[in-house]
Design an enzyme around this catalytic site. Structure first.
Site, short mmCIF file in Angstrom:
data_model
loop_
_atom_site.label_atom_id
_atom_site.label_comp_id
_atom_site.label_asym_id
_atom_site.label_seq_id
_atom_site.Cartn_x
_atom_site.Cartn_y
_atom_site.Cartn_z
N CYS A 110 -53.11 45.90 -11.39
CA CYS A 110 -53.31 46.88 -10.30
C CYS A 110 -53.74 48.24 -10.82
O CYS A 110 -54.24 49.07 -10.05
CB CYS A 110 -52.03 47.02 -9.49
SG CYS A 110 -51.49 45.45 -8.82
N HIS A 244 -51.57 53.31 -5.33
CA HIS A 244 -51.70 51.86 -5.16
C HIS A 244 -50.91 51.42 -3.93
O HIS A 244 -49.76 51.82 -3.76
CB HIS A 244 -51.19 51.18 -6.43
CG HIS A 244 -51.17 49.69 -6.36
ND1 HIS A 244 -52.17 48.98 -5.76
CD2 HIS A 244 -50.26 48.79 -6.80
CE1 HIS A 244 -51.87 47.69 -5.83
NE2 HIS A 244 -50.72 47.55 -6.46
N ASN A 274 -51.86 44.36 -0.63
CA ASN A 274 -52.01 44.79 -2.02
C ASN A 274 -53.27 44.11 -2.59
O ASN A 274 -53.26 42.91 -2.83
CB ASN A 274 -50.75 44.38 -2.79
CG ASN A 274 -50.82 44.68 -4.27
OD1 ASN A 274 -51.89 44.97 -4.81
ND2 ASN A 274 -49.69 44.59 -4.94
N1 ACO Z 1 -40.11 36.56 4.39
C1 ACO Z 1 -38.80 36.49 4.70
N2 ACO Z 1 -37.84 36.59 3.75
C2 ACO Z 1 -38.22 36.78 2.48
C3 ACO Z 1 -39.58 36.86 2.11
C4 ACO Z 1 -40.54 36.74 3.13
N3 ACO Z 1 -41.86 36.80 2.90
N4 ACO Z 1 -39.66 37.06 0.77
C5 ACO Z 1 -38.40 37.10 0.31
N5 ACO Z 1 -37.53 36.93 1.34
C6 ACO Z 1 -36.08 36.90 1.32
C7 ACO Z 1 -35.53 36.52 -0.04
O1 ACO Z 1 -35.46 35.12 -0.21
C8 ACO Z 1 -34.17 37.17 0.01
O2 ACO Z 1 -33.32 36.34 0.77
P1 ACO Z 1 -31.75 36.20 0.38
O3 ACO Z 1 -31.17 37.57 0.52
O4 ACO Z 1 -31.24 35.20 1.38
O5 ACO Z 1 -31.73 35.69 -1.04
C9 ACO Z 1 -34.39 38.43 0.83
O6 ACO Z 1 -35.59 38.20 1.58
C10 ACO Z 1 -34.56 39.68 -0.02
O7 ACO Z 1 -35.48 39.36 -1.08
P2 ACO Z 1 -35.94 40.45 -2.12
O8 ACO Z 1 -36.82 39.81 -3.14
O9 ACO Z 1 -34.73 41.19 -2.58
O10 ACO Z 1 -36.80 41.40 -1.15
P3 ACO Z 1 -37.34 42.85 -1.42
O11 ACO Z 1 -36.82 43.77 -0.42
O12 ACO Z 1 -37.21 43.24 -2.87
O13 ACO Z 1 -38.90 42.69 -1.08
C11 ACO Z 1 -40.97 42.59 -2.26
C12 ACO Z 1 -39.69 41.84 -1.88
C13 ACO Z 1 -41.74 42.88 -1.00
C14 ACO Z 1 -41.79 41.70 -3.19
C15 ACO Z 1 -40.61 43.92 -2.97
O14 ACO Z 1 -39.66 43.68 -3.98
C16 ACO Z 1 -41.81 44.61 -3.57
O15 ACO Z 1 -42.66 45.12 -2.86
N6 ACO Z 1 -41.85 44.73 -4.91
C17 ACO Z 1 -42.92 45.46 -5.58
C18 ACO Z 1 -44.18 44.65 -5.64
C19 ACO Z 1 -45.28 45.46 -6.32
O16 ACO Z 1 -45.23 46.67 -6.34
N7 ACO Z 1 -46.25 44.83 -6.89
C20 ACO Z 1 -47.30 45.61 -7.54
C21 ACO Z 1 -47.82 44.97 -8.67
S1 ACO Z 1 -48.76 43.55 -8.27
C22 ACO Z 1 -49.93 43.40 -9.55
O17 ACO Z 1 -49.95 44.12 -10.48
C23 ACO Z 1 -50.95 42.32 -9.43
#
Ligand code: ACO
Length: 317
Positions: A110, A244, A274
């Site tokens: 990214c 980003h 993203n």
């Molecule tokens: N829909 C519904 N529920 C979901 C989904 C979904 N799409 N995805 C995960 N969940 C659930 C999980 O299973 C978990 O359930 P549980 O509590 O029963 O175990 C719950 O939601 C919470 O999951 P988390 O992984 O803790 O969710 P989080 O709030 O962290 O959100 C996310 C996940 C969106 C990926 C977030 O962590 C994020 O944005 N991280 C940063 C990503 C990023 O910045 N990437 C940039 C680099 S990419 C690159 O370089 C190519």
């Protein structure tokens, strides 16, 4: 000697995939994705290659810059989803737009566009090139596991570009790498050499979302403060932050940490998700096209992602 931005352009493929459509494919919902990430829909390339999208963004940037492809001295593309290892996306863009200059790709997930911009600035500073086409282009949809709800809802395809030239508009910059394959892993071709045993690595994009989130929030704040200090400006002088577009909550955290109001952050994540290396240049091109950028405005660009990597710079428009 530094660079300034002459023009910008972007392109996204026409096929929009809404959260509602995704919730027919995996166990998710529009409500969850909007609340936790801030994406409403993303674009997915059905039949356009990464180079096709990069070419369209490049043509738009050349029109915006008011120069011909023949006037380019270098093309640098940030991408991790090149259509082939060889030729590069940059090489295919060079042919498609009719340029004659050298062209190469840079891989930094990214942060790829920002690393490419810094590369352009270094070449211009060295004195052997004047006009550089810098592109971020991705087709991550081909690398995703569309059954994995933790990744397939996040990413989108597209390309953004900027034409830069000699000038005094690139005030300060920073790049950061923290080598790691545990937090974010994006596979490459596995190959079929008979001379080694292939280890079981994930075949699709793997991301530890929470670790990436923490890394992102920490880096944006640190990197923007660092480049502002290097440029000799206080944070309140910044007119626009183009970061980003990975998660609206990351942008909101960054706004709080930096004490820069959200109104100064350009946000288009709801429409495109993203788009990895394409994210910052698409956002910059949209901000430019909106007419809100005024000559002399101070713009902070920042990106973070796989590598792990991050980068930021201060531009005087
Ligand atoms: N829909 C519904 N529920 C979901 C989904 C979904 N799409 N995805 C995960 N969940 C659930 C999980 O299973 C978990 O359930 P549980 O509590 O029963 O175990 C719950 O939601 C919470 O999951 P988390 O992984 O803790 O969710 P989080 O709030 O962290 O959100 C996310 C996940 C969106 C990926 C977030 O962590 C994020 O944005 N991280 C940063 C990503 C990023 O910045 N990437 C940039 C680099 S990419 C690159 O370089 C190519």
């Amino acid at each position: 000697m530094s660079i300034k931005v002459l023009g910008t352009g972007f392109y996204v493929p026409p096929r929009a995939v809404t959260n509602d459509e995704l919730s027919q494919m995996v166990d998710t919902s529009d409500e969850w994705i909007m609340q936790r990430v801030g994406i409403r829909e993303r674009r997915v390339s059905v039949d356009e290659t990464t180079a096709d999208m990069a070419t369209k963004a490049a043509k738009n940037a050349l029109v915006s810059a008011g120069i011909e492809a023949s006037e380019l001295d270098l093309i640098v593309v940030g991408t991790i989803s090149s259509d082939t290892a060889c030729p590069t996306v940059a090489g295919m863009v060079q042919r498609a737009i009719g340029a004659k200059c050298p062209a190469f790709d840079i891989s930094s997930a990214c942060s790829g566009f920002m690393f490419a911009l810094e590369t352009a600035a270094a070449y211009v500073a060295r004195g052997n090139v004047k006009n550089v086409l810098v592109i971020g282009a991705e087709r991550l949809s081909k690398l995703l596991d569309w059954k994995d709800r933790s990744t397939c809802i996040i990413f989108g395809d597209g390309a953004g570009a900027a034409v830069v030239t000699k000038g005094e508009g690139y005030l300060a910059s920073t790049m950061y790498t923290q080598g790691s394959d545990e937090v974010l892993f994006i596979p490459d071709v596995v190959g079929s050499s008979p001379f080694y045993e292939r280890t079981e690595k994930p075949r699709f994009v793997y991301m530890d979302g929470q670790e990436t989130f923490k890394f992102a929030v920490g880096r944006i704040a640190r990197d923007v403060k660092e480049v502002a200090q290097k440029a000799g400006i206080t944070l309140d002088r910044i007119n626009h932050v183009v970061t980003h577009q990975a998660n609206i909550r990351i942008i909101e955290f960054a706004s709080k940490k930096l004490k820069i109001p959200m109104e100064k952050f350009f946000v288009n994540i709801e429409k495109y998700g993203n788009t990895s290396a394409a994210s910052v240049p698409i956002a910059l091109a949209e901000l430019h096209a909106s007419g809100k950028l005024k000559r002399g405005d101070i713009v902070a660009l920042c990106a973070f992602g796989g590598g792990l990597s991050s980068a930021a710079c201060i531009i005087k428009w």
